[in-house]
Design a protein around this motif. Structure first.
Motif, PDB file in Angstrom:
ATOM      1  N   LEU A  43      13.464  58.314  53.153  1.00  0.00           N
ATOM      2  CA  LEU A  43      12.517  59.487  53.034  1.00  0.00           C
ATOM      3  C   LEU A  43      13.416  60.334  51.867  1.00  0.00           C
ATOM      4  O   LEU A  43      12.813  60.848  50.917  1.00  0.00           O
ATOM      5  N   ASN A  44      14.519  60.586  52.064  1.00  0.00           N
ATOM      6  CA  ASN A  44      15.314  61.485  51.276  1.00  0.00           C
ATOM      7  C   ASN A  44      16.784  60.832  51.251  1.00  0.00           C
ATOM      8  O   ASN A  44      16.999  59.860  51.839  1.00  0.00           O
ATOM      9  N   ASP A  45      17.754  61.873  50.797  1.00  0.00           N
ATOM     10  CA  ASP A  45      19.060  61.420  50.950  1.00  0.00           C
ATOM     11  C   ASP A  45      19.493  61.178  52.339  1.00  0.00           C
ATOM     12  O   ASP A  45      20.448  60.398  52.709  1.00  0.00           O
ATOM     13  N   ASP A  46      18.934  61.854  53.541  1.00  0.00           N
ATOM     14  CA  ASP A  46      19.641  62.026  54.771  1.00  0.00           C
ATOM     15  C   ASP A  46      18.832  61.220  55.648  1.00  0.00           C
ATOM     16  O   ASP A  46      19.452  60.653  56.742  1.00  0.00           O
ATOM     17  N   GLU A  47      17.544  60.674  55.610  1.00  0.00           N
ATOM     18  CA  GLU A  47      16.511  60.222  56.501  1.00  0.00           C
ATOM     19  C   GLU A  47      16.491  58.598  56.038  1.00  0.00           C
ATOM     20  O   GLU A  47      15.643  58.409  54.858  1.00  0.00           O
ATOM     21  N   LEU A  48      16.907  57.622  56.853  1.00  0.00           N
ATOM     22  CA  LEU A  48      16.613  56.271  56.566  1.00  0.00           C
ATOM     23  C   LEU A  48      15.664  55.798  57.686  1.00  0.00           C
ATOM     24  O   LEU A  48      15.744  56.075  58.774  1.00  0.00           O
ATOM     25  N   HIS A  49      14.430  55.298  57.489  1.00  0.00           N
ATOM     26  CA  HIS A  49      13.414  54.854  58.310  1.00  0.00           C
ATOM     27  C   HIS A  49      13.277  53.411  58.279  1.00  0.00           C
ATOM     28  O   HIS A  49      13.237  52.614  57.511  1.00  0.00           O
ATOM     29  N   LEU A  50      13.040  52.747  59.592  1.00  0.00           N
ATOM     30  CA  LEU A  50      12.560  51.658  59.987  1.00  0.00           C
ATOM     31  C   LEU A  50      11.321  51.695  60.894  1.00  0.00           C
ATOM     32  O   LEU A  50      11.479  52.161  61.613  1.00  0.00           O
ATOM     33  N   GLU A  51      10.267  50.841  60.440  1.00  0.00           N
ATOM     34  CA  GLU A  51       9.105  50.870  61.443  1.00  0.00           C
ATOM     35  C   GLU A  51       9.000  49.098  61.414  1.00  0.00           C
ATOM     36  O   GLU A  51       9.097  48.455  60.334  1.00  0.00           O
ATOM     37  N   PHE A  77      10.727  48.699  78.923  1.00  0.00           N
ATOM     38  CA  PHE A  77      10.581  48.404  77.240  1.00  0.00           C
ATOM     39  C   PHE A  77      11.443  49.937  76.544  1.00  0.00           C
ATOM     40  O   PHE A  77      12.092  49.494  75.613  1.00  0.00           O
ATOM     41  N   ASN A  78      11.427  50.685  77.296  1.00  0.00           N
ATOM     42  CA  ASN A  78      12.313  52.208  76.878  1.00  0.00           C
ATOM     43  C   ASN A  78      13.813  51.606  76.814  1.00  0.00           C
ATOM     44  O   ASN A  78      14.520  52.153  75.946  1.00  0.00           O
ATOM     45  N   THR A  79      14.331  50.712  77.661  1.00  0.00           N
ATOM     46  CA  THR A  79      15.617  50.490  77.772  1.00  0.00           C
ATOM     47  C   THR A  79      15.911  49.507  76.513  1.00  0.00           C
ATOM     48  O   THR A  79      16.910  49.797  76.078  1.00  0.00           O
ATOM     49  N   VAL A  80      15.052  48.488  76.129  1.00  0.00           N
ATOM     50  CA  VAL A  80      15.344  47.770  75.133  1.00  0.00           C
ATOM     51  C   VAL A  80      15.200  48.480  73.828  1.00  0.00           C
ATOM     52  O   VAL A  80      15.933  48.215  72.688  1.00  0.00           O
ATOM     53  N   LEU A  81      14.185  49.513  73.887  1.00  0.00           N
ATOM     54  CA  LEU A  81      14.387  50.186  72.417  1.00  0.00           C
ATOM     55  C   LEU A  81      15.884  51.219  72.299  1.00  0.00           C
ATOM     56  O   LEU A  81      15.973  51.346  71.238  1.00  0.00           O
ATOM     57  N   LYS A  82      16.020  51.728  73.372  1.00  0.00           N
ATOM     58  CA  LYS A  82      17.269  52.483  73.301  1.00  0.00           C
ATOM     59  C   LYS A  82      18.548  51.514  72.627  1.00  0.00           C
ATOM     60  O   LYS A  82      19.128  52.028  71.814  1.00  0.00           O
ATOM     61  N   GLN A  83      18.401  50.365  73.170  1.00  0.00           N
ATOM     62  CA  GLN A  83      19.429  49.465  72.592  1.00  0.00           C
ATOM     63  C   GLN A  83      19.208  49.118  71.275  1.00  0.00           C
ATOM     64  O   GLN A  83      20.214  49.263  70.180  1.00  0.00           O
ATOM     65  N   ILE A  84      17.990  49.140  70.587  1.00  0.00           N
ATOM     66  CA  ILE A  84      17.579  48.681  69.074  1.00  0.00           C
ATOM     67  C   ILE A  84      18.171  49.780  68.417  1.00  0.00           C
ATOM     68  O   ILE A  84      18.766  49.659  67.411  1.00  0.00           O
ATOM     69  N   GLU A  85      17.731  51.186  68.767  1.00  0.00           N
ATOM     70  CA  GLU A  85      17.888  52.399  68.350  1.00  0.00           C
ATOM     71  C   GLU A  85      19.276  52.661  67.955  1.00  0.00           C
ATOM     72  O   GLU A  85      19.866  52.808  66.859  1.00  0.00           O
ATOM     73  N   VAL A 138      13.660  55.323  63.897  1.00  0.00           N
ATOM     74  CA  VAL A 138      13.045  54.060  64.364  1.00  0.00           C
ATOM     75  C   VAL A 138      11.730  54.309  64.778  1.00  0.00           C
ATOM     76  O   VAL A 138      11.519  55.182  65.823  1.00  0.00           O
ATOM     77  N   THR A 139      10.826  53.449  64.162  1.00  0.00           N
ATOM     78  CA  THR A 139       9.402  53.340  65.177  1.00  0.00           C
ATOM     79  C   THR A 139       9.115  51.689  65.323  1.00  0.00           C
ATOM     80  O   THR A 139       8.873  50.880  64.359  1.00  0.00           O
ATOM     81  N   ILE A 140       8.898  51.486  66.748  1.00  0.00           N
ATOM     82  CA  ILE A 140       8.674  50.148  67.265  1.00  0.00           C
ATOM     83  C   ILE A 140       7.235  49.931  67.684  1.00  0.00           C
ATOM     84  O   ILE A 140       7.114  50.841  68.692  1.00  0.00           O
ATOM     85  N   GLN A 141       6.459  49.121  67.384  1.00  0.00           N
ATOM     86  CA  GLN A 141       5.301  48.670  68.009  1.00  0.00           C
ATOM     87  C   GLN A 141       5.615  47.325  69.120  1.00  0.00           C
ATOM     88  O   GLN A 141       5.854  46.417  68.382  1.00  0.00           O
ATOM     89  N   PRO A 142       5.639  47.754  70.305  1.00  0.00           N
ATOM     90  CA  PRO A 142       6.040  46.389  71.309  1.00  0.00           C
ATOM     91  C   PRO A 142       4.673  45.593  71.387  1.00  0.00           C
ATOM     92  O   PRO A 142       3.480  46.221  71.388  1.00  0.00           O
TER      93      PRO A 142
END
Length: 303
Positions: A243-251, A265-273, A285-289
């Motif tokens: 997005l800029n120099d500080d923010e790196l996004h993944l969806e 799923f929240n536990t799995v998401l936390k591991q991914i993050e 990080v934005t994940i669609q389960p």
């Protein structure tokens, strides 16, 4: 998901203050070099003045972008003005290339018709410009390493300081050895360097504006790492961008091996993050389960 930012409010204010000081110094340098260039007949001095004028514009753009980037997001601008500094870097890089090309044309024309130049004035004005630009370079150096907008302003000033050094050398050669064609040669070398550094910055800012995958992120390695997590079947529909120099996004979409409840799923998401943040420095990080959803499972899907 929480986000940490390394720039404090006081540091941001200091960055803006340094930009203001650099703007004022470059206005003074530009005015003196234009007058000196016209009086002495030095193309190198006038070209240095033109570059200094582009510095003033680039610093004003950088300052405006820095101010804009701090504005809060709203329902009409959900990202706020966080990309203002990248846009400023793109504009400043473009001016570096354009000024460089104009100077090349002028240098070639002057090569064909070298003129006698008042070298004393060239020497004194270039020496003053070296000191003023050198001070500005020191002011912006720290932020140039972490911010593309500040780097664009820093490069303008650094190349201008180098140009002033070249003009000083040329003035000395003209004064003591009467080598007047060196004025055109130095102008040409300065211009070529401007085009080179400008193109590199233009390429980097364009990659961010076009949402290209950052060079430091290997998407295949991201997939291999995430796929090792239990209950994860496949990560697909992946998009990674700055997005800029500080923010790196993944969806991305995430196929799961089991039909699990949201709390699991929240536990799995936390591991991914944690993996994406610690190993790949991806901080948004934005994940669609999904589970057994009938849709394309390609890693990259262009809608």
């Amino acid at each position: 998901m929480g986000h940490s930012h390394s720039h404090s409010h006081s540091h941001t204010n200091m960055k803006d203050r340094n930009l203001i000081i650099s703007i004022l110094l470059n206005i003074i340098i530009t005015a003196s070099q234009i007058i000196g260039g016209l009086v002495s007949g030095s193309l190198a001095l006038l070209s240095d003045a033109l570059h200094n004028f582009s510095d003033v514009i680039s610093l004003v753009v950088s300052f405006g972008a820095s101010k804009l980037s701090k504005r809060k997001a709203s329902i009409y601008r959900t990202f706020g003005y966080k990309r203002a500094e990248i846009l400023a870097a793109f504009i400043n890089a473009s001016t570096l290339v354009i000024v460089g090309i104009l100077l090349i044309v002028e240098a070639v024309e002057r090569f064909q018709n070298p003129q006698e130049i008042e070298s004393n004035l060239v020497i004194w004005l270039s020496a003053i410009a070296i000191l003023a630009n050198g001070f500005s370079v020191l002011l912006l150096k720290r932020d140039a390493n972490t911010n593309l907008n500040m780097r664009s302003a820093y490069l303008h000033l650094l190349t201008d300081m180098m140009a002033s050094v070249a003009v000083l050398i040329g003035g000395l050669l003209m004064k003591y050895y009467k080598i007047f064609w060196v004025d055109s040669l130095l102008t040409l070398l300065i211009a070529l360097y401007l085009v080179w550094v400008g193109y590199d910055l233009l390429k980097k800012s364009t990659r961010i504006l076009m949402l290209f995958t950052p060079d430091q992120v290997d998407i295949k390695e991201v997939l291999r790492t995430v796929h090792k997590i239990p209950k994860v079947k496949k990560l697909h529909h992946v998009h990674v961008w700055c997005l800029n120099d500080d923010e790196l996004h993944l969806e991305a979409h995430l196929d799961l091996k089991e039909d699990i409840p949201i709390t699991e799923f929240n536990t799995v998401l936390k591991q991914i993050e944690d993996i994406l943040h610690n190993e790949f420095e991806i901080n948004h990080v934005t994940i669609q389960p999904e589970f057994n959803k009938a849709d394309p499972k390609d890693i990259i899907v262009q809608d």
